[in-house]
Design an enzyme around this catalytic site. Structure first.
Site, PDB file in Angstrom:
ATOM      1  N   CYS A  50      43.436   1.461  43.232  1.00 46.16           N
ATOM      2  CA  CYS A  50      44.837   1.067  43.327  1.00 46.16           C
ATOM      3  C   CYS A  50      45.670   2.332  43.422  1.00 46.16           C
ATOM      4  O   CYS A  50      45.212   3.415  43.062  1.00 46.16           O
ATOM      5  CB  CYS A  50      45.269   0.282  42.094  1.00 46.16           C
ATOM      6  N   TYR A  83      52.447  -8.925  40.890  1.00 48.46           N
ATOM      7  CA  TYR A  83      52.071  -9.315  39.532  1.00 48.46           C
ATOM      8  C   TYR A  83      52.869  -8.516  38.511  1.00 48.46           C
ATOM      9  O   TYR A  83      53.450  -7.460  38.826  1.00 48.46           O
ATOM     10  CB  TYR A  83      50.571  -9.103  39.289  1.00 48.46           C
ATOM     11  N   HIS A  87      56.312   3.665  34.458  1.00 47.47           N
ATOM     12  CA  HIS A  87      55.297   2.927  33.717  1.00 47.47           C
ATOM     13  C   HIS A  87      55.589   3.028  32.228  1.00 47.47           C
ATOM     14  O   HIS A  87      55.239   4.006  31.582  1.00 47.47           O
ATOM     15  CB  HIS A  87      53.884   3.443  34.045  1.00 47.47           C
ATOM     16  N   TRP A 144      45.396  -7.551  37.158  1.00 50.28           N
ATOM     17  CA  TRP A 144      45.713  -7.728  38.580  1.00 50.28           C
ATOM     18  C   TRP A 144      44.485  -8.150  39.365  1.00 50.28           C
ATOM     19  O   TRP A 144      44.566  -9.015  40.226  1.00 50.28           O
ATOM     20  CB  TRP A 144      46.352  -6.473  39.178  1.00 50.28           C
ATOM     21  N   GLU A 148      40.167   9.701  44.716  1.00 49.28           N
ATOM     22  CA  GLU A 148      39.559   9.096  43.529  1.00 49.28           C
ATOM     23  C   GLU A 148      38.053   8.926  43.632  1.00 49.28           C
ATOM     24  O   GLU A 148      37.345   9.002  42.631  1.00 49.28           O
ATOM     25  CB  GLU A 148      40.201   7.728  43.235  1.00 49.28           C
ATOM     26  N   HIS A 168      57.894  -2.130  41.676  1.00 47.01           N
ATOM     27  CA  HIS A 168      57.698  -1.034  42.613  1.00 47.01           C
ATOM     28  C   HIS A 168      56.532  -1.346  43.539  1.00 47.01           C
ATOM     29  O   HIS A 168      55.724  -2.215  43.266  1.00 47.01           O
ATOM     30  CB  HIS A 168      57.499   0.303  41.881  1.00 47.01           C
ATOM     31  N   GLU A 203      54.262  -4.788  39.846  1.00 45.34           N
ATOM     32  CA  GLU A 203      54.058  -4.262  41.182  1.00 45.34           C
ATOM     33  C   GLU A 203      54.076  -5.326  42.272  1.00 45.34           C
ATOM     34  O   GLU A 203      53.547  -6.412  42.087  1.00 45.34           O
ATOM     35  CB  GLU A 203      52.716  -3.515  41.243  1.00 45.34           C
ATOM     36  N   HIS A 260      49.876   4.095  44.669  1.00 44.99           N
ATOM     37  CA  HIS A 260      51.255   3.978  45.132  1.00 44.99           C
ATOM     38  C   HIS A 260      51.438   4.827  46.383  1.00 44.99           C
ATOM     39  O   HIS A 260      50.961   5.962  46.426  1.00 44.99           O
ATOM     40  CB  HIS A 260      52.215   4.485  44.047  1.00 44.99           C
ATOM     41  N   GLU A 304      52.923  -3.181  33.741  1.00 41.87           N
ATOM     42  CA  GLU A 304      52.723  -2.949  35.170  1.00 41.87           C
ATOM     43  C   GLU A 304      53.501  -4.051  35.881  1.00 41.87           C
ATOM     44  O   GLU A 304      53.397  -5.230  35.525  1.00 41.87           O
ATOM     45  CB  GLU A 304      51.237  -3.062  35.554  1.00 41.87           C
TER      46      GLU A 304
END
Length: 192
Positions: free
Chosen positions: A61, A98, A19, A155, A81, A26, A110, A63, A108
């Site tokens: 969001c 995006y 980032h 996004w 979270e 990714h 992704e 990964h 970003e």
């Protein structure tokens, strides 16, 4: 997990390494959490986040870890979270991708399948990740985004019209096939 333009895995890198001003493509995910009344859970990103700090966005969001399915990653991140126990996870937009650039140049980039999640338990935000939460009726949220009355992450702004096209009731949206996920995500899904 780094991916090429067709969604094939080409390597891995740490989150902090990818980032920046030259963020490689990714694999990630976005999720929209709904209660049984069709309200969506919005989150305000913690003020100390590297990307889009303090910005309102969809529920969560994240990964996937190498070899982790996206569905498992969704549940893992929602637990961490927001303290949520997931009842159901459904794939909605398997090929969403995006690229967005912050004012300071951080990017970003992704390949980011989108999921609908249903829960019955209250959210307990982790302050390391989430500054605030808000439950909002889906139709009100969509109207606010479309009229630019709600400032949200880039996004999320791109995802809302695509999700709204699935129908007015988010609890009745038809799920997408996991076969339509990017190859890197399908490989993780097939890994025991």
């Amino acid at each position: 997990m780094l991916v090429d333009g067709q969604g094939h895995a080409i390597g891995t890198a740490s989150k902090t390494a990818v980032h920046g001003e030259r963020t490689p493509l990714h694999l990630a995910f976005s999720s929209y959490v709904f209660d049984h009344d069709g309200r969506v859970l919005l989150t305000r990103r913690a003020a100390h986040k590297l990307t889009w700090p303090g910005v309102w966005t969809n529920s969560c969001c994240g990964h996937p870890l190498p070899g982790e399915s996206l569905e498992h990653a969704v549940g893992r991140r929602l637990s961490y979270e927001l303290g949520l126990t997931v009842e159901r996870v459904d794939l909605m937009l398997p090929g969403f991708a995006y690229r967005a650039v912050m004012g300071n140049g951080i990017v970003e980039h992704e390949l980011c399948p989108v999921y609908r999640v249903t829960v019955s338990t209250p959210a307990t935000p982790n302050p390391d990740e989430v500054g605030e939460i808000l439950w909002m009726p889906w139709a009100e949220f969509v109207a606010g985004v479309r009229s630019d009355l709600l400032a949200i992450s880039p996004w999320c702004k791109e995802q809302i019209p695509l999700l709204a096209d699935l129908g007015p009731d988010p609890l009745r949206w038809p799920g997408a096939s996991a076969d339509d996920l990017p190859p890197a995500a399908r490989a993780a899904r097939e890994t025991p």
